[in-house]
Each structure stands twice: as structure tokens, then as C-alpha cells.
Design an enzyme around this catalytic site. Structure first.
Site, PDB file in Angstrom:
ATOM      1  N   SER A 109       0.039  -8.568   0.268  1.00  0.00           N
ATOM      2  CA  SER A 109       0.238  -7.229  -0.309  1.00  0.00           C
ATOM      3  C   SER A 109      -0.770  -6.967  -1.421  1.00  0.00           C
ATOM      4  CB  SER A 109       1.654  -7.129  -0.879  1.00  0.00           C
ATOM      5  OG  SER A 109       1.757  -5.983  -1.710  1.00  0.00           O
ATOM      6  N   TYR A 132      -3.456  -0.090  -0.459  1.00  0.00           N
ATOM      7  CA  TYR A 132      -3.187   1.346  -0.470  1.00  0.00           C
ATOM      8  C   TYR A 132      -4.473   2.033  -0.892  1.00  0.00           C
ATOM      9  CZ  TYR A 132       1.804   0.228  -0.391  1.00  0.00           C
ATOM     10  OH  TYR A 132       3.039  -0.232  -0.044  1.00  0.00           O
ATOM     11  N   THR A 158      -2.237   0.824   4.353  1.00  0.00           N
ATOM     12  CA  THR A 158      -0.881   1.370   4.541  1.00  0.00           C
ATOM     13  C   THR A 158      -0.914   2.870   4.300  1.00  0.00           C
ATOM     14  OG1 THR A 158       0.084  -0.722   3.874  1.00  0.00           O
ATOM     15  CG2 THR A 158       1.512   1.207   3.757  1.00  0.00           C
ATOM     16  N   LYS A 232      -1.380   0.831   8.912  1.00  0.00           N
ATOM     17  CA  LYS A 232       0.032   0.429   8.911  1.00  0.00           C
ATOM     18  C   LYS A 232       0.900   1.613   8.507  1.00  0.00           C
ATOM     19  CE  LYS A 232       3.249  -2.879   6.716  1.00  0.00           C
ATOM     20  NZ  LYS A 232       3.999  -2.106   5.728  1.00  0.00           N
ATOM     21  N   HIS A 256       7.997   1.080   7.165  1.00  0.00           N
ATOM     22  CA  HIS A 256       8.021   0.401   5.868  1.00  0.00           C
ATOM     23  C   HIS A 256       9.400  -0.223   5.627  1.00  0.00           C
ATOM     24  CE1 HIS A 256       5.029   0.673   2.385  1.00  0.00           C
ATOM     25  NE2 HIS A 256       5.983  -0.057   1.843  1.00  0.00           N
TER      26      HIS A 256
HETATM   27  C1  FNR Z   1       7.581  -4.044   1.607  1.00  0.00           C
HETATM   28  N1  FNR Z   1       6.632  -3.447   2.445  1.00  0.00           N
HETATM   29  C2  FNR Z   1       5.346  -3.262   1.989  1.00  0.00           C
HETATM   30  N2  FNR Z   1       4.393  -2.753   2.825  1.00  0.00           N
HETATM   31  C3  FNR Z   1       3.116  -2.611   2.403  1.00  0.00           C
HETATM   32  O1  FNR Z   1       2.278  -2.165   3.180  1.00  0.00           O
HETATM   33  N3  FNR Z   1       2.761  -2.996   1.132  1.00  0.00           N
HETATM   34  C4  FNR Z   1       3.651  -3.506   0.243  1.00  0.00           C
HETATM   35  O2  FNR Z   1       3.294  -3.852  -0.889  1.00  0.00           O
HETATM   36  C5  FNR Z   1       5.005  -3.620   0.661  1.00  0.00           C
HETATM   37  N4  FNR Z   1       5.962  -4.098  -0.194  1.00  0.00           N
HETATM   38  C6  FNR Z   1       7.228  -4.352   0.266  1.00  0.00           C
HETATM   39  C7  FNR Z   1       8.159  -4.941  -0.578  1.00  0.00           C
HETATM   40  C8  FNR Z   1       9.416  -5.276  -0.094  1.00  0.00           C
HETATM   41  C9  FNR Z   1      10.413  -5.911  -1.004  1.00  0.00           C
HETATM   42  C10 FNR Z   1       9.758  -5.010   1.262  1.00  0.00           C
HETATM   43  C11 FNR Z   1      11.101  -5.397   1.822  1.00  0.00           C
HETATM   44  C12 FNR Z   1       8.848  -4.393   2.086  1.00  0.00           C
HETATM   45  C13 FNR Z   1       6.972  -3.152   3.849  1.00  0.00           C
HETATM   46  C14 FNR Z   1       6.753  -4.384   4.735  1.00  0.00           C
HETATM   47  O3  FNR Z   1       5.393  -4.693   4.853  1.00  0.00           O
HETATM   48  C15 FNR Z   1       7.298  -4.176   6.158  1.00  0.00           C
HETATM   49  O4  FNR Z   1       6.773  -2.984   6.696  1.00  0.00           O
HETATM   50  C16 FNR Z   1       8.823  -4.133   6.233  1.00  0.00           C
HETATM   51  O5  FNR Z   1       9.412  -5.006   5.305  1.00  0.00           O
HETATM   52  C17 FNR Z   1       9.275  -4.512   7.637  1.00  0.00           C
HETATM   53  O6  FNR Z   1      10.640  -4.363   7.779  1.00  0.00           O
HETATM   54  P1  FNR Z   1      11.697  -5.589   7.695  1.00  0.00           P
HETATM   55  O7  FNR Z   1      11.130  -6.736   8.505  1.00  0.00           O
HETATM   56  O8  FNR Z   1      11.829  -5.908   6.252  1.00  0.00           O
HETATM   57  O9  FNR Z   1      12.918  -4.979   8.290  1.00  0.00           O
END
Ligand code: FNR
Length: 364
Positions: A109, A132, A158, A232, A256
Site C-alpha cells: 500500500s 493513489y 487505485t 484497481k 475496495h
Molecule cells: C484496504 N484497501 C486498500 N486498497 C488500496 O488500494 N490501498 C490501500 O491503502 C488500502 N487500504 C486498505 C486498508 C484496509 C484496512 C482494508 C481492509 C482494505 C482495499 C484492499 O486492497 C482490498 O481491495 C480489499 O480489502 C479486498 O476486500 P477483502 O478481501 O478485504 O474483502
């Protein structure tokens, strides 16, 4: 004596939920608004039935693939997730070690709490860097160039969170980052400056909206970035078409994890439409709601090349640090293998729409 690890994936989820304080539990495990999309991600996957196949030859089977030049032992990558050091002091580096131990990939991330170079050095798993759009083309490219210098092999831009979703549970919990934890990889990059709000102006529409990127910015980025760029957060088939036209090297179908637009279709419901539109031009990955190895199988049957794993990694990290993440990933791998064996699939190529009952999904 080492403490016993939970026996299965549901136990990890239950233990993580029980042991995390309210703030981190809300930030890591909950979603936006009424959490309708969070629930849909799980429910729509569960609704897909897999056909068992009798007496199918499976000797010599395996779950390996090569994805954008990276060899993976199974079609799974750790999803980019912010601030993992809240869950365990080992943070992103520990997760990278776990993914390496299981032969999987990892996308770091942009809001990691550890330098990308250090996480990359842990092992061969963490080779994708998420970002981002920053405050303009130059700082966005500077971040991409740093990732390339650090030895990353792909960028994940993203595009589904131009503004944060409204996460009711997190707001109610009063979650705040602990002192000393910040997105260190963004240090030194300019932040957008906004003039003070005038009477009755909207922060979003009158101040923030005009610094957000558009398809032209993304096309410029794909054409000039030193690494292939995956987008994404695509759900709509027309956005998938646009993504391919724009030069994306891959698409990640994602809402997300239900953290942004509550009410969006589940990721699994959106997947077939994107796959049909892309027509094999670039790999299509998916995340959102993958909790078991059978879910990985379901996503592949609907056309995903691989999946990203979000919350289950948080569960493992919260319960038992890097060891817990490694165990969670191992359980997912084992379940995928057993599912393939029972469904008569020797390799990932054998996992097709014929392996499942046509789903009736809430978003389709
Ligand atoms: C995320 N996600 C996310 N996506 C991204 O592109 N950059 C980020 O910094 C974050 N940060 C983030 C923090 C937390 C705590 C969560 C739970 C999720 C989204 C992540 O990459 C992903 O798309 C989802 O978590 C997928 O869904 P599931 O597997 O958690 O159901």
C-alpha cells in the site's frame, strides 16, 4: 512453548474480531455506510455452487502461474492495505515474509508504515506497489520512479477512492493512528493546498474536485510510467473498456472491500461483465470477500486470473503476526488445492465457468 494457532480461517476471523480494540477493529474489519456492499461481497461468492466431479484424473496437478513475469505458487496476492503496523509491530515486512514463505505475491500500500525498499528486500513476494494519484502528475510519477528504482515490477493505481467513503463504524469508534505511524513513502511529496472555504461552499465539489485525476491523466501515466500499470477498483464494464484503451496492463475488479461506495455491486457480480469486455486483452484480477479457498476457485471460474486477499490477512496479522498471516495464506492454498481436486481440475486453466452452476448474483 509457542501458543496454539487457530485451526481454521473462520477461527482467525473470530479471534481477530474478539481481540482487537474497537478502533482498529472498525478500521480494519468494517466497511462504508450500512455495509451493504461488504455483505454482498461475501453473500454473492457464497451463492456460487461448485460441481464435484467424480473420478477425474488429477495426478500432476498444481496451482502455479506466471503473472506479469512473476512466478506464483498459487493465484493469490496480498491486497494493498494501509497502516498494517497497527495490527502487529512487524507490519508490512512481516506480511511480505509470510507471502514469500507461501510463494504468493503482495502489493504494498502507498500508505504502508515502512519504506518500500525495506519491504521489497524481505523476499520475492512484494513486487507490486500501489499508489493513489498524488497532487499532480509530477509527484505521482516521482512515486512510480522510486518504486521502479526499488525493484518493484508493477504499479497498481487505485481509481475507486478519489474521495474517502464514509465509514460509519470507524467514525463511531473514534479510530486514530497511533503516534509515530504515518505513510512514510509519501514523505516529501507535496500535498494539495486548498483555499479556505467561503460561505456555503462544498469542500468536495468546490475545493477538492478539480484536483482529482481523469482518464487523460491516467493515460499519460500508463504511457510514461517506468513499470506496467494495473488499475484497481474497476467495476463497470465501460470503465474496463476505457482502462484497456488507456493502456492499463491489468485490471483489478474491486469495490475496495466495501470501504468506499456502499451500495456498489459485489466484486464477484461485476467480474463476468469486466472479463467479457476485456476479452483477454489484459489479465483481470479480483478482490473483495475472498475468505476461503473455495472463493478463489469461484473467482477463477468466473474469469479472474488471480485474486487479492484483504481482511483474512488482517485476521492472521492481528492474531499471530507474520506467522498467523503465513498460516492463513497456507490454509487458503490448501483449500484451493482440495477444491480443485474435488472439482476435477488439475491446473488453473481447468477452472472454467463449466465448473460452477450459473450464479444468480445480486449485482448481475
Ligand atoms: C484496504 N484497501 C486498500 N486498497 C488500496 O488500494 N490501498 C490501500 O491503502 C488500502 N487500504 C486498505 C486498508 C484496509 C484496512 C482494508 C481492509 C482494505 C482495499 C484492499 O486492497 C482490498 O481491495 C480489499 O480489502 C479486498 O476486500 P477483502 O478481501 O478485504 O474483502
Amino acid at each position: 512453548q509457542a501458543p496454539a494457532l487457530p485451526g481454521g480461517l473462520a477461527d482467525y476471523a473470530a479471534q481477530a474480531t474478539a481481540l482487537l480494540p474497537p478502533g482498529p477493529a472498525a478500521y480494519f474489519l468494517r466497511g462504508a455506510g450500512a455495509e451493504d456492499t461488504c455483505r454482498a461481497n461475501l453473500r454473492d461468492l457464497e451463492a456460487i455452487r461448485i460441481w464435484p466431479r467424480a473420478l477425474a484424473p488429477i495426478a500432476g496437478g498444481h496451482t502455479r502461474l506466471t503473472l506479469l513475469g512473476q512466478s506464483l505458487d498459487a493465484p493469490m496476492l496480498v491486497a494493498p492495505m494501509a497502516y498494517l503496523r497497527v495490527l502487529d509491530a512487524g507490519g508490512e515486512a512481516g506480511v511480505a515474509a509470510a507471502a514469500t514463505a507461501q510463494g504468493l505475491g503482495m502489493c504494498l500500500s502507498a500508505q504502508a508504515g515502512q519504506p518500500m525498499e525495506a519491504v521489497r528486500d524481505v523476499g520475492p513476494a512484494c513486487r507490486w506497489m500501489q499508489l493513489y494519484w498524488q497532487a499532480g502528475r509530477a509527484p505521482t510519477m516521482a512515486l512510480a520512479e522510486r518504486a521502479a528504482r526499488a525493484g518493484f515490477t508493477a504499479l497498481v493505481l487505485t481509481v475507486d477512492a478519489p474521495v474517502n467513503g464514509i465509514r460509519d463504524a470507524e467514525i463511531a469508534s473514534g479510530f486514530a493512528l497511533p503516534d509515530g505511524l504515518r505513510a512514510v513513502n509519501l514523505d516529501g511529496l507535496p500535498q494539495p493546498q486548498f483555499a479556505p472555504l467561503q460561505d456555503r461552499e462544498s469542500l468536495l465539489f468546490d475545493r477538492v474536485a478539480h484536483v482529482l485525476p481523469d482518464w487523460e491523466d491516467v493515460a499519460w501515466f500508463c504511457a510514461n510510467a517506468p513499470l506496467p500499470v494495473l488499475l484497481k477498483g474497476i467495476l463497470h464494464p465501460d470503465d474496463a473498456t476505457q482502462a484497456v484503451k488507456t493502456g492499463a496492463a491489468g485490471i483489478i475488479v474491486s469495490n475496495h472491500g466495501g470501504r468506499v461506495l456502499d451500495g456498489a455491486p459485489s466484486a464477484i457480480a461485476a467480474l463476468p461483465g469486466v472479463v467479457a469486455q476485456v476479452g483477454g486483452a489484459v489479465p483481470v484480477l479480483m478482490d473483495g470477500g475472498i475468505r476461503r479457498g473455495v472463493d478463489v476457485f469461484r473467482a477463477l471460474a468466473l474469469g479472474a486470473t488471480a485474486v487479492l486477499i484483504g481482511r483474512p490477512v488482517c485476521h492472521g496479522l492481528a492474531v499471530a503476526g507474520a506467522l498467523g498471516v503465513s498460516h492463513v495464506l497456507r490454509l487458503l492454498r490448501d483449500e484451493l488445492e482440495v477444491t480443485m481436486a474435488l472439482a476435477g481440475c488439475r491446473t488453473l486453466d481447468d477452472i472454467t465457468a463449466d465448473c460452477i452452476q450459473p450464479p444468480t448474483l445480486s449485482g448481475s
